[in-house]
Motif scaffolding. Structure first.
Motif, PDB file in Angstrom:
ATOM      1  N   LYS A   1       0.868  -1.150   0.039  1.00 25.82           N
ATOM      2  CA  LYS A   1       0.220   0.005   0.005  1.00 25.82           C
ATOM      3  C   LYS A   1       0.907   1.210   0.121  1.00 25.82           C
ATOM      4  O   LYS A   1       2.118   1.115   0.094  1.00 25.82           O
ATOM      5  CB  LYS A   1      -0.874  -0.118   1.187  1.00 25.82           C
ATOM      6  CG  LYS A   1      -2.062  -1.118   1.104  1.00 25.82           C
ATOM      7  CD  LYS A   1      -2.922  -0.893   2.242  1.00 25.82           C
ATOM      8  CE  LYS A   1      -4.158  -1.978   1.908  1.00 25.82           C
ATOM      9  NZ  LYS A   1      -5.069  -2.188   3.146  1.00 25.82           N
TER      10      LYS A   1
ATOM     11  N   CYS B   1       1.847   2.129   4.054  1.00 27.63           N
ATOM     12  CA  CYS B   1       2.120   1.034   5.005  1.00 27.63           C
ATOM     13  C   CYS B   1       2.359  -0.236   4.227  1.00 27.63           C
ATOM     14  O   CYS B   1       2.563  -0.084   3.222  1.00 27.63           O
ATOM     15  CB  CYS B   1       0.978   0.728   6.030  1.00 27.63           C
ATOM     16  SG  CYS B   1      -0.426   0.017   5.031  1.00 27.63           S
TER      17      CYS B   1
ATOM     18  N   CYS C   1      -5.060  -5.404   6.613  1.00 27.44           N
ATOM     19  CA  CYS C   1      -5.128  -3.991   7.169  1.00 27.44           C
ATOM     20  C   CYS C   1      -3.865  -3.978   8.368  1.00 27.44           C
ATOM     21  O   CYS C   1      -3.402  -5.022   9.042  1.00 27.44           O
ATOM     22  CB  CYS C   1      -6.368  -3.785   7.999  1.00 27.44           C
ATOM     23  SG  CYS C   1      -7.586  -4.175   6.525  1.00 27.44           S
ATOM     24  N   CYS C   2      -3.494  -2.878   8.689  1.00 29.85           N
ATOM     25  CA  CYS C   2      -2.904  -2.428   9.864  1.00 29.85           C
ATOM     26  C   CYS C   2      -3.190  -1.171  10.587  1.00 29.85           C
ATOM     27  O   CYS C   2      -4.168  -0.648   9.858  1.00 29.85           O
ATOM     28  CB  CYS C   2      -1.282  -2.510   9.403  1.00 29.85           C
ATOM     29  SG  CYS C   2      -0.792  -0.957   8.735  1.00 29.85           S
TER      30      CYS C   2
ATOM     31  N   CYS D   1      -3.445   2.054   7.764  1.00 27.90           N
ATOM     32  CA  CYS D   1      -4.395   1.803   6.692  1.00 27.90           C
ATOM     33  C   CYS D   1      -5.584   1.808   7.492  1.00 27.90           C
ATOM     34  O   CYS D   1      -6.884   2.252   6.919  1.00 27.90           O
ATOM     35  CB  CYS D   1      -4.315   0.847   5.748  1.00 27.90           C
ATOM     36  SG  CYS D   1      -3.941  -0.732   6.055  1.00 27.90           S
TER      37      CYS D   1
END
Ligand code: ADP
Ligand code: ZN
Ligand code: MG
Length: 478
Positions: free
Chosen positions: A23, A26, A40-41, A44
């Protein structure tokens, strides 16, 4: 005034998802799909305190896109926050570029019929994509999937230089093909990796000023873009003809009813309160960096087309159709490397292969066989193993079965009959059954020969060598 007295003006804002592995801010995968909320993290997902780090590849890809579309690349650019609240955007802002985009003042050349036009590009900037809301299946409320949140986008803003739906179609196809050539986006419209906001206005022919525009957001198919523009042009002319005024507003195109609906008007236009993104440093590019990206650009559609005209003696239209699709033209080149017959490969790709793709509603990159298989098919015709008529049947099977041409021919017993004895037997049989044709032929009616060859072909289910048949009939009727 009549419809013909008006001219339409169209400008597009195209969003393309970049095909970087990760991304934009990230290291989550930017890959399409996946179980909801698995890519996801904290960054984001917009957790407070999480800090973005700009993915260098995103800058490189955007610069590539800018150079491939004749833009000036900015050496001093920055990211800005575009603030708005929507449940698919957990940060409550998008990181975009406001007054200092990476690329500016470019253009794309398009061919419309015989005419060449230049469509100006105002700018290309980088930004992050939003997540997705799933409204379906769940009766009450919506569910948020953040896999797409933070996927890198470039937004390519055109000048209002398009005048017809044909211009728009050619522009989008060209843009798509350039992005595919430079390998920065797969441009899969059905997966949403290429989407366009379409701005449309009309004015009386000869008028200097543009009319007020309306905007249709997030269009992702060529067909609906064309339909929506045509509808909107008609609607605007009607409003003006009835003494009304066009309101600047955002519209939603509804595919089912085939009309546009108002979403929000200028009065309620959002104030995004843009300000420089404080968590990211400005983007400073050196001359050397830009030169380096430039020198590593691959061959682009325009120059490939020129090469096809010179090298393979294709017609303008053939060269254009082949090079429009990177996949198709790569296929073409790989195939001629093997069989050495550009004309034949071109003919097969643009006639029979194109027809089958069209019937099956497939894209060129969905051709289920490889360049070497088409080369083999062409070789088998050249060697006389099969007639070109049978070859068409073989091609149909190549779309159905995962087999190489020689296997298909063997399995179906389609090998061309070129054995003199066997052909002679057929010729004798057909002649015996059609005495009138012999009389006609001798009376100078050449059509009779064609009829006899046709009968022999029927008899052998298209497998007899047509050249030999012709000769033997002639000899027999001398
Ligand atoms: P935004 O949509 O963010 O307000 P702009 O005002 O810069 O951005 O315009 C966006 C797009 O609208 C551009 O692609 C531009 O070419 C197009 N556009 C601007 N004015 C007109 C007009 N009068 N008719 C049609 N398109 C227009
Ligand atoms: Zn992440
Ligand atoms: Mg807009």
């Amino acid at each position: 005034m009549a419809k013909e007295d008006y001219e339409s003006v169209i400008g597009l804002e195209v969003h393309a998802e970049l095909s970087t592995k990760t991304k934009i801010f990230c290291s989550c995968p930017s890959e399409f799909g996946g179980e909801p909320n698995t890519h996801c993290c904290p960054v984001c997902m917009g957790m407070p305190g999480a800090l973005p780090v700009l993915n260098e590849k995103v800058v490189e890809y955007a610069v590539k896109a800018g150079l491939a579309t004749n833009c000036t690349i900015s050496k001093d650019s920055k990211n800005d926050r575009k603030n708005y609240f929507y449940p698919d955007t957990p940060k409550a802002y998008q990181i975009s570029q406001y007054d200092k985009p990476l690329c500016e003042n470019g253009y794309i050349e398009i061919d419309v019929g015989e005419e060449k036009k230049k469509i100006g590009l105002t700018r290309i900037h980088i930004e992050d994509d939003a997540g997705k809301l799933n409204h379906d299946d769940y009766g009450r409320g919506s569910l948020v999937d953040l896999n797409r949140a933070g996927v890198p986008l470039i937004e390519i803003v055109s000048e209002p230089d398009m005048r017809t739906v044909e211009d728009v179609d050619a522009y989008l196809k060209k843009l798509k093909s350039i992005l595919q050539y430079i390998e920065v986006s797969d441009c899969k419209m059905e997966e949403g990796s290429l989407r366009a906001d379409v701005n449309v206005s009309v004015r009386k022919k000869g008028a200097k000023e543009f009319g007020t525009r309306t905007e249709m957001k997030n269009m992702n198919s060529f067909k609906s873009i064309t339909r929506a523009i045509e509808y909107e042009i008609g609607r605007q002319i009607e409003v003006i003809e009835n003494g009304g005024e066009i309101e600047q507003e955002t519209l939603r195109w509804d595919e089912v009813s085939g009309r546009t609906f108002s979403m929000r008007d200028k009065e309620n236009a959002q104030d995004y309160r843009y300000f420089p993104e404080p968590d990211l440093a400005p983007i400073r590019l050196s001359e050397e960096y830009i030169e380096n990206v430039k020198n590593n650009l691959p061959e682009l559609p325009e120059s490939r087309k020129a090469r096809y005209l010179a090298e393979y003696k294709l017609t303008e239209k053939e060269a254009r159709t082949l090079t429009n699709s990177k996949y198709l033209s790569d296929f073409f080149e790989a195939s001629i490397d093997i069989c050495g017959n550009p004309k034949a490969v071109c003919n097969w790709l643009l006639s029979d292969v194109a027809r089958i793709l069209n019937e099956k509603e497939l894209e060129p990159d969905e051709i289920p066989f490889e360049p070497k298989d088409l080369a083999e098919l062409i070789g088998l015709i050249e060697k006389g193993t099969i007639s070109s008529k049978i070859a068409k049947d073989v091609l149909e099977k190549m779309f159905e079965e995962n087999e190489v041409p020689s296997k298909i021919i063997e399995k179906n017993g389609w090998t061309q009959i070129s054995d003199e004895g066997a052909i002679k037997a057929v010729v004798d049989k057909i002649l015996a059954a059609n005495p009138q044709s012999i009389i006609d032929y001798k009376a100078g009616k050449d059509k009779a020969l064609g009829f006899l060859v046709g009968q022999a072909m029927k008899e052998t289910k298209g497998k007899a060598n047509p050249g030999m048949l012709n000769q033997m009939f002639k000899d027999a009727m001398k």
